[in-house]
Design a protein around this motif. Structure first.
Motif, PDB file in Angstrom:
ATOM      1  N   PRO A   1      54.319  10.971  31.499  1.00  0.00           N
ATOM      2  CA  PRO A   1      53.365  12.099  31.618  1.00  0.00           C
ATOM      3  C   PRO A   1      52.699  12.132  32.970  1.00  0.00           C
ATOM      4  O   PRO A   1      52.225  11.102  33.476  1.00  0.00           O
ATOM      5  CB  PRO A   1      52.352  11.790  30.507  1.00  0.00           C
ATOM      6  CG  PRO A   1      53.117  10.959  29.518  1.00  0.00           C
ATOM      7  CD  PRO A   1      54.054  10.136  30.330  1.00  0.00           C
ATOM      8  N   GLY A   2      52.704  13.312  33.590  1.00  0.00           N
ATOM      9  CA  GLY A   2      52.063  13.486  34.893  1.00  0.00           C
ATOM     10  C   GLY A   2      52.927  13.157  36.078  1.00  0.00           C
ATOM     11  O   GLY A   2      52.546  13.385  37.225  1.00  0.00           O
ATOM     12  N   ALA A   3      54.124  12.560  35.829  1.00  0.00           N
ATOM     13  CA  ALA A   3      55.015  12.191  36.930  1.00  0.00           C
ATOM     14  C   ALA A   3      56.062  13.283  37.127  1.00  0.00           C
ATOM     15  O   ALA A   3      56.381  14.028  36.204  1.00  0.00           O
ATOM     16  CB  ALA A   3      55.679  10.862  36.656  1.00  0.00           C
ATOM     17  N   ALA A   4      56.599  13.333  38.321  1.00  0.00           N
ATOM     18  CA  ALA A   4      57.650  14.319  38.604  1.00  0.00           C
ATOM     19  C   ALA A   4      58.943  13.891  37.913  1.00  0.00           C
ATOM     20  O   ALA A   4      59.218  12.711  37.764  1.00  0.00           O
ATOM     21  CB  ALA A   4      57.872  14.411  40.113  1.00  0.00           C
ATOM     22  N   GLY A   5      59.745  14.857  37.495  1.00  0.00           N
ATOM     23  CA  GLY A   5      60.998  14.528  36.856  1.00  0.00           C
ATOM     24  C   GLY A   5      61.203  15.347  35.590  1.00  0.00           C
ATOM     25  O   GLY A   5      60.466  16.290  35.310  1.00  0.00           O
ATOM     26  N   ARG A   6      62.191  15.016  34.814  1.00  0.00           N
ATOM     27  CA  ARG A   6      62.523  15.759  33.624  1.00  0.00           C
ATOM     28  C   ARG A   6      61.619  15.370  32.474  1.00  0.00           C
ATOM     29  O   ARG A   6      61.262  14.225  32.333  1.00  0.00           O
ATOM     30  CB  ARG A   6      63.981  15.516  33.243  1.00  0.00           C
ATOM     31  CG  ARG A   6      64.959  16.044  34.289  1.00  0.00           C
ATOM     32  CD  ARG A   6      66.373  15.660  33.922  1.00  0.00           C
ATOM     33  NE  ARG A   6      67.331  16.114  34.914  1.00  0.00           N
ATOM     34  CZ  ARG A   6      67.949  17.277  34.876  1.00  0.00           C
ATOM     35  NH1 ARG A   6      67.702  18.103  33.869  1.00  0.00           N
ATOM     36  NH2 ARG A   6      68.793  17.634  35.813  1.00  0.00           N
TER      37      ARG A   6
END
Length: 218
Positions: A213-218
């Motif tokens: 959660p909150g991180a870039a990516g899928r």
């Protein structure tokens, strides 16, 4: 006559009947209390002492039951049914023990059941002996004893449910799942009852990792 006087006049068999009635309704701790009242009036009655320990065992109070077995002088008793109760408590303790302690405790419980089985026979101590040897890793002995138990179940067919489930357990110990399925079919029991014993389904997944959660990516 007061209730106290009436209770004092009861015979051991009457107290035992009260205990068993409560036990049959699932009121196990109350059954234990009544057994203790009975033992106050009839302290030397063997079967009241046995039942007091048994209802604790059925309630899952294994440590308390083992302490009562000792206090009521039932440890190492020659009577087969009481010796089997001691073995049952040893089995319950083994199954609840941490993995690193379990095998030695399983073997001790199996030894206790074996004494009963070799002395008195019967499918109940026999199947417990077989199952405990299997759990302890002695597959050959487990299968041999389970093979001895099967004809005992057939001879005790009048016992109904208990003989039937013991036969099923003996077949499982021997790995005879096809024969067990045949037994179930003959009794009109759905074979899906065996599904919990099947090997679990394995799912393999490959693909993109999901981002936190909150991180870039899928």
């Amino acid at each position: 006559m007061s209730q106290k006087s009436a209770d004092a006049a009861l015979t051991a068999s009457a107290w035992l009947a009260r205990v068993r009635a409560l036990e049959g309704r699932g009121e196990l701790l109350l059954a234990y209390d009544v057994a203790q009242q009975g033992l106050t009036a009839c302290p030397d009655d063997l079967w009241l002492r046995h039942r007091a320990v048994l209802v604790l065992a059925k309630a899952g109070a294994t440590a308390r039951a083992r302490a009562e077995l000792q206090r009521l002088s039932l440890v190492g008793h020659a009577e087969a049914e009481i010796a089997a109760l001691e073995a049952r408590l040893a089995k319950d303790a083994a199954l609840a023990a941490p993995p690193e302690q379990r095998r030695d405790l399983l073997l001790r419980a199996a030894d206790l059941y074996e004494r009963v089985y070799r002395r008195a026979g019967g499918y109940y101590p026999g199947i417990n002996l077989a199952s405990l040897r299997l759990l302890a890793g002695d597959v050959a002995t487990a299968e041999r004893v389970a093979g001895e138990v099967l004809p005992l179940c057939d001879q005790a067919a009048g016992d109904g449910f208990y003989a039937a489930v013991t036969r099923a357990e003996a077949l499982l110990v021997r790995g005879e799942t096809a024969a067990l399925a045949d037994d179930l079919a003959a009794r009109g029991i759905d074979e899906t009852i065996l599904l919990p014993l099947a090997a679990p389904t394995i799912i393999t997944y490959t693909g993109h990792m999901i981002a936190a959660p909150g991180a870039a990516g899928r």
